[in-house]
Design a protein around this motif. Sequence first.
Motif, PDB file in Angstrom:
ATOM      1  N   GLN B 112       0.814  -1.216   0.000  1.00 22.40           N
ATOM      2  CA  GLN B 112       0.000   0.000   0.000  1.00 22.40           C
ATOM      3  C   GLN B 112       0.853   1.273   0.000  1.00 22.40           C
ATOM      4  O   GLN B 112       0.543   2.232   0.694  1.00 22.40           O
ATOM      5  CB  GLN B 112      -0.936   0.010   1.216  1.00 22.40           C
ATOM      6  CG  GLN B 112      -1.877  -1.181   1.271  1.00 22.40           C
ATOM      7  CD  GLN B 112      -3.148  -0.940   0.477  1.00 22.40           C
ATOM      8  OE1 GLN B 112      -4.010  -0.181   0.885  1.00 22.40           O
ATOM      9  NE2 GLN B 112      -3.255  -1.558  -0.678  1.00 22.40           N
ATOM     10  N   ASP B 113       1.930   1.246  -0.795  1.00 24.76           N
ATOM     11  CA  ASP B 113       2.776   2.426  -0.936  1.00 24.76           C
ATOM     12  C   ASP B 113       2.307   3.166  -2.190  1.00 24.76           C
ATOM     13  O   ASP B 113       2.779   2.917  -3.311  1.00 24.76           O
ATOM     14  CB  ASP B 113       4.249   1.983  -1.049  1.00 24.76           C
ATOM     15  CG  ASP B 113       5.216   3.165  -1.061  1.00 24.76           C
ATOM     16  OD1 ASP B 113       4.798   4.272  -1.433  1.00 24.76           O
ATOM     17  OD2 ASP B 113       6.385   2.960  -0.697  1.00 24.76           O
ATOM     18  N   THR B 114       1.387   4.079  -1.978  1.00 23.01           N
ATOM     19  CA  THR B 114       0.736   4.738  -3.115  1.00 23.01           C
ATOM     20  C   THR B 114       1.722   5.497  -3.987  1.00 23.01           C
ATOM     21  O   THR B 114       1.670   5.424  -5.221  1.00 23.01           O
ATOM     22  CB  THR B 114      -0.337   5.718  -2.597  1.00 23.01           C
ATOM     23  OG1 THR B 114      -1.151   5.019  -1.660  1.00 23.01           O
ATOM     24  CG2 THR B 114      -1.206   6.244  -3.717  1.00 23.01           C
ATOM     25  N   GLU B 115       2.627   6.206  -3.322  1.00 26.45           N
ATOM     26  CA  GLU B 115       3.575   7.042  -4.066  1.00 26.45           C
ATOM     27  C   GLU B 115       4.439   6.182  -5.003  1.00 26.45           C
ATOM     28  O   GLU B 115       4.582   6.488  -6.196  1.00 26.45           O
ATOM     29  CB  GLU B 115       4.458   7.764  -3.048  1.00 26.45           C
ATOM     30  CG  GLU B 115       4.955   9.110  -3.515  1.00 26.45           C
ATOM     31  CD  GLU B 115       5.805   9.766  -2.433  1.00 26.45           C
ATOM     32  OE1 GLU B 115       6.869  10.283  -2.786  1.00 26.45           O
ATOM     33  OE2 GLU B 115       5.415   9.743  -1.243  1.00 26.45           O
ATOM     34  N   GLN B 159      -8.350   6.443  -2.240  1.00 22.73           N
ATOM     35  CA  GLN B 159      -8.445   6.199  -0.788  1.00 22.73           C
ATOM     36  C   GLN B 159      -7.587   7.194  -0.013  1.00 22.73           C
ATOM     37  O   GLN B 159      -8.025   7.724   1.001  1.00 22.73           O
ATOM     38  CB  GLN B 159      -7.973   4.785  -0.457  1.00 22.73           C
ATOM     39  CG  GLN B 159      -9.029   3.728  -0.689  1.00 22.73           C
ATOM     40  CD  GLN B 159      -8.490   2.334  -0.394  1.00 22.73           C
ATOM     41  OE1 GLN B 159      -7.342   2.162  -0.025  1.00 22.73           O
ATOM     42  NE2 GLN B 159      -9.342   1.349  -0.562  1.00 22.73           N
ATOM     43  N   ASP B 160      -6.386   7.422  -0.511  1.00 23.32           N
ATOM     44  CA  ASP B 160      -5.506   8.377   0.172  1.00 23.32           C
ATOM     45  C   ASP B 160      -6.120   9.773   0.183  1.00 23.32           C
ATOM     46  O   ASP B 160      -6.084  10.480   1.188  1.00 23.32           O
ATOM     47  CB  ASP B 160      -4.137   8.441  -0.536  1.00 23.32           C
ATOM     48  CG  ASP B 160      -3.232   7.300  -0.104  1.00 23.32           C
ATOM     49  OD1 ASP B 160      -3.718   6.427   0.647  1.00 23.32           O
ATOM     50  OD2 ASP B 160      -2.063   7.286  -0.526  1.00 23.32           O
ATOM     51  N   GLU B 162      -9.293  10.501  -0.084  1.00 25.80           N
ATOM     52  CA  GLU B 162     -10.471  10.528   0.789  1.00 25.80           C
ATOM     53  C   GLU B 162     -10.055  10.608   2.258  1.00 25.80           C
ATOM     54  O   GLU B 162     -10.636  11.369   3.044  1.00 25.80           O
ATOM     55  CB  GLU B 162     -11.310   9.263   0.552  1.00 25.80           C
ATOM     56  CG  GLU B 162     -12.695   9.383   1.151  1.00 25.80           C
ATOM     57  CD  GLU B 162     -13.413   8.037   1.265  1.00 25.80           C
ATOM     58  OE1 GLU B 162     -14.513   8.027   1.830  1.00 25.80           O
ATOM     59  OE2 GLU B 162     -12.862   7.022   0.815  1.00 25.80           O
ATOM     60  N   THR B 163      -9.031   9.830   2.606  1.00 27.41           N
ATOM     61  CA  THR B 163      -8.551   9.854   3.995  1.00 27.41           C
ATOM     62  C   THR B 163      -8.053  11.255   4.356  1.00 27.41           C
ATOM     63  O   THR B 163      -8.373  11.772   5.431  1.00 27.41           O
ATOM     64  CB  THR B 163      -7.414   8.816   4.175  1.00 27.41           C
ATOM     65  OG1 THR B 163      -7.935   7.546   3.831  1.00 27.41           O
ATOM     66  CG2 THR B 163      -6.909   8.783   5.598  1.00 27.41           C
ATOM     67  N   VAL B 166     -10.998  13.519   4.889  1.00 29.19           N
ATOM     68  CA  VAL B 166     -11.685  13.252   6.159  1.00 29.19           C
ATOM     69  C   VAL B 166     -10.905  13.863   7.326  1.00 29.19           C
ATOM     70  O   VAL B 166     -11.486  14.470   8.231  1.00 29.19           O
ATOM     71  CB  VAL B 166     -11.878  11.726   6.341  1.00 29.19           C
ATOM     72  CG1 VAL B 166     -12.183  11.382   7.792  1.00 29.19           C
ATOM     73  CG2 VAL B 166     -13.004  11.227   5.463  1.00 29.19           C
ATOM     74  N   ILE B 167      -9.592  13.731   7.281  1.00 22.82           N
ATOM     75  CA  ILE B 167      -8.772  14.302   8.370  1.00 22.82           C
ATOM     76  C   ILE B 167      -8.917  15.837   8.371  1.00 22.82           C
ATOM     77  O   ILE B 167      -9.077  16.449   9.419  1.00 22.82           O
ATOM     78  CB  ILE B 167      -7.300  13.871   8.237  1.00 22.82           C
ATOM     79  CG1 ILE B 167      -7.194  12.361   8.502  1.00 22.82           C
ATOM     80  CG2 ILE B 167      -6.403  14.635   9.207  1.00 22.82           C
ATOM     81  CD1 ILE B 167      -5.849  11.745   8.187  1.00 22.82           C
TER      82      ILE B 167
END
Lengths: 542, 196
Positions: B112-115, B159-160, B162-163, B166-167
């Motif tokens: 899950q390393d998006t970058e 997802q990133d 959206e997270t 939300v924060i």
Amino acid sequence: MAPTRASIFLTASALSGGAVMAIELSAVRLLAPWFGTSQSVWSNVIGVVLLGLSLGYLLGGRASRGSRPAESLVYLLGVGALFTAWLPFIAGPVAELFLPNELRLDSAAEVFRWGSLAASTCLFLPASVLLGGVGPLVAELVSREGNLRAGDAGGRMLFASTVGSLIGVFATTHWAIPTVGLRSTLLAAAGTLLLAALLIQVLTTVADRWAKAALLLCFLGALSAVLTPRSMPVLPEGVVLLEERESPYQYTRFVEDRRTEPFMRSLQVNEGADSYQSVWQPELGLLPGDYYYNDFVLPAWWQGKKGTWRCLTVGMGAGTAKRVMEGAMPPGLTLDYTGIELDPVVVELAEKWCDLKADGLTKILSGLDGRAALGLVEGPMDHILVDAYANQVEIPPHLATIEFFNQVESLLEPKGWCQVNVSGFSVVDPIVSAIASTVSAAFEAPALILRVPGARNCSVFARRGGRPPVPTEAGWIPSDFPESIAALLRGREVRGQWDWVEVSHPKGIVLTDDLAPVERLQQLSLEKARQSLLGAFRVPGA
Amino acid sequence: MMTLLRHALVSVARLGGSLLALGPLVFAQGATPSDVAFAKSEAFLVKSAFGSAMASAKGIHPEEVRARQEAIILYRARSYDAALERALVAIQGGLRDELLLLHAVRASVWIQDTEAAEYCQGLLEDRLDVMTGDGAANLSWWADQVDGLSSWVDTMILQDAETAAVIRRSRTTTVSVFGTALGVLGLAAFFSSRKS
């Protein structure tokens, strides 16, 4: 002084104090299905309630200067009751505003920290402000009634309020939540506040018709809450709730995942993320997929013993370790299992949903803390598993220290095994390194760390007066191992899948009863997991 | 560069199950010690003897080619973060073959390393655009792989985002409510002091 009227006001103060504690203690539990119950969630809830109370004190003080403080008191108690009654029903929609649809564990800490603060602010601040205003108004009324000096009236009010809070604390934790549940506890708190308002309304003959109307509206509003179900997180399609319960320790539920074949059941406690505490499949033996429980069978195979394998689990949960080991023991070896589980509700539900049963070869120590219970266990053991977690991913600090592992070692047979399941993202994860170093220091022997492929767990192994096998040495996968066991070890000899900690070269802090910063280490673990590996490289165009 | 090309050829061949057919070809062109180490490593990898495959890979030169082979072995042994780390060493060394990039993207998705996933996915798409030789013959297979991974990577990016949103929302709400509460309190204190 007119004792009847003054005592009514003081009673109202006591009831309000009890209600505030009921709200505060229920608040964390109310948010638990979305945000868990970590230290940070507790701090946020307590902080918000304290802020609300402090604002309420000032506003109540100001209202007490008016000509009709009794009416103000009725308003505060009535509206406070309304807010309290609706908490179980609005908690879900409010919490979901501050949670993404999909939450990854490495982002969970920050989301939970800020999300729980925002949700607490929206949910608990209004009631706290209103109920904070009760104290100064009661002090003023008591002072006016008996011509008392401010200090005297304030002292009496604080006495009544604190006694009420005390009763509220014990009644909420030890009786109300485990017996009648969260929803009824909060409704009872709201009912208590309405009762206080009603007492003042009726017995002090407050004449104002608006106050009467407001009280009636609050009563109807709170009553309508009784008919509304508590909001809970929605389970994914294909996942069915089998049973949920509140225990003195946590919100507990069993769910069954019908999307898989065979169906898997899991125990979830205070879950705000996709984690679980125990799993169950109909068959005994190894679980399908990347479950750390499968590692629990390894010491029995490596040991090559015949006869009985005495295994103790600290943090038994629903007994997954027992079922996995029972179905995957080496030939000629019988499992003699003892499980320690803090929460009796978990054991009760496991007996119902996970075939957990005490018998001649299975002993269950329920309702006991893992460390305290070690003193009750009769050694020596061949294998002690430590799989104790609280609040989803938090290792209880007192079950991670050198003193605890010294106790574990003293219960083991010579060459007996200690195995710890640690939630961590890699073999060099700060919490994994610290626990492996602590185990190694306690056993004065090397510790092996094995990463569970595809999972966020590592297994730490150490032996009393011996050493675990080294993945790069012969004997790592003995030729007589069946394929199912050999497959658990294959591939774990490569870089990133294992690490080795020598006593003379600890790779992390050795945790002690005096200093065990487990939460800080877990925080570091999550921060490290969030960092991209790309950052360490200067790759063209990145 | 020739060594690298030969290694890439063998890797792609393994993917298609034709290692045995291509193996002799490698040696027919004049094997160096590095080639031998690579062939040994591949042979162990086929048998899922990951430790031996890694040990044999130590003889591969230069560093980026060794890193590439290690990345593939580590990925197959399911040590995903170590695999990505080695893949990035190979990429940093200038390697851009599709098999390496495919493993790099997959490892990034696993951890899950998006970058890293976004970066390696970009490189893989670029590579596909200029793919020639044996790889080009399997272009549709590669395109399917890239499409599949692309949807994973896109989901991770969403997802990133959206997270993060939300924060931000949580922080704004908290600060606004706290600010409003303190503001009301300040106003109350102000009017109270004016009255008295």
